[in-house]
Design a protein around this motif. Sequence first.
Motif, PDB file in Angstrom:
ATOM      1  N   LEU A   1     -34.220 -64.238  33.443  1.00 50.94           N
ATOM      2  CA  LEU A   1     -34.775 -64.355  34.780  1.00 50.94           C
ATOM      3  C   LEU A   1     -35.976 -63.435  34.978  1.00 50.94           C
ATOM      4  O   LEU A   1     -37.013 -63.849  35.492  1.00 50.94           O
ATOM      5  N   PHE A   2     -35.837 -62.184  34.557  1.00 51.47           N
ATOM      6  CA  PHE A   2     -36.911 -61.213  34.735  1.00 51.47           C
ATOM      7  C   PHE A   2     -37.927 -61.224  33.584  1.00 51.47           C
ATOM      8  O   PHE A   2     -38.939 -60.538  33.633  1.00 51.47           O
ATOM      9  N   GLN A   3     -37.622 -61.995  32.529  1.00 52.16           N
ATOM     10  CA  GLN A   3     -38.472 -62.062  31.331  1.00 52.16           C
ATOM     11  C   GLN A   3     -38.791 -60.658  30.817  1.00 52.16           C
ATOM     12  O   GLN A   3     -39.955 -60.248  30.712  1.00 52.16           O
ATOM     13  N   CYS A   4     -37.714 -59.919  30.528  1.00 54.50           N
ATOM     14  CA  CYS A   4     -37.879 -58.539  30.080  1.00 54.50           C
ATOM     15  C   CYS A   4     -36.929 -58.238  28.926  1.00 54.50           C
ATOM     16  O   CYS A   4     -36.076 -59.048  28.584  1.00 54.50           O
ATOM     17  N   ASP A   5     -37.102 -57.072  28.347  1.00 54.26           N
ATOM     18  CA  ASP A   5     -36.234 -56.611  27.267  1.00 54.26           C
ATOM     19  C   ASP A   5     -34.988 -55.949  27.829  1.00 54.26           C
ATOM     20  O   ASP A   5     -34.956 -55.513  28.987  1.00 54.26           O
ATOM     21  N   PHE A   6     -33.979 -55.830  26.992  1.00 50.92           N
ATOM     22  CA  PHE A   6     -32.716 -55.188  27.354  1.00 50.92           C
ATOM     23  C   PHE A   6     -32.951 -53.799  27.935  1.00 50.92           C
ATOM     24  O   PHE A   6     -32.407 -53.444  28.974  1.00 50.92           O
ATOM     25  N   GLU A   7     -33.805 -53.022  27.281  1.00 46.28           N
ATOM     26  CA  GLU A   7     -34.038 -51.631  27.684  1.00 46.28           C
ATOM     27  C   GLU A   7     -34.701 -51.502  29.055  1.00 46.28           C
ATOM     28  O   GLU A   7     -34.619 -50.462  29.685  1.00 46.28           O
ATOM     29  N   ASP A   8     -35.368 -52.564  29.516  1.00 42.61           N
ATOM     30  CA  ASP A   8     -36.005 -52.533  30.830  1.00 42.61           C
ATOM     31  C   ASP A   8     -34.972 -52.588  31.966  1.00 42.61           C
ATOM     32  O   ASP A   8     -35.248 -52.134  33.066  1.00 42.61           O
TER      33      ASP A   8
END
Length: 94
Positions: free
Chosen positions: A56-63
């Motif tokens: 949904l946020f188009q981000c990495d796990f760490e974000d």
Amino acid sequence: MNVEVRAVGLRAMRDKHKWTQRELARRLGVTQNYIPALEAGTRKPGPKLRMGMMRLFQCDFEDLFQVVMVNPTTHAEQLLKPDREKAGEKAEAI
């Protein structure tokens, strides 16, 4: 040791997208009460929800998340940090 995954970056991502807790809940298919519990750390997202949030946020796990080891006896916590240097080396090798 117990391992916990906490959604520590969720509120910042939600704010960045200018979504209310209600809107985020609708987009993720969860109840409205679940979002504040995730943001407060009283609930921990399961694997399917974590993947849905990253998509949904188009981000990495760490974000979005923080992985913590918790001693069940003493409740002492140890933050596990990714080794970004090794992760970068793996990405370059592929």
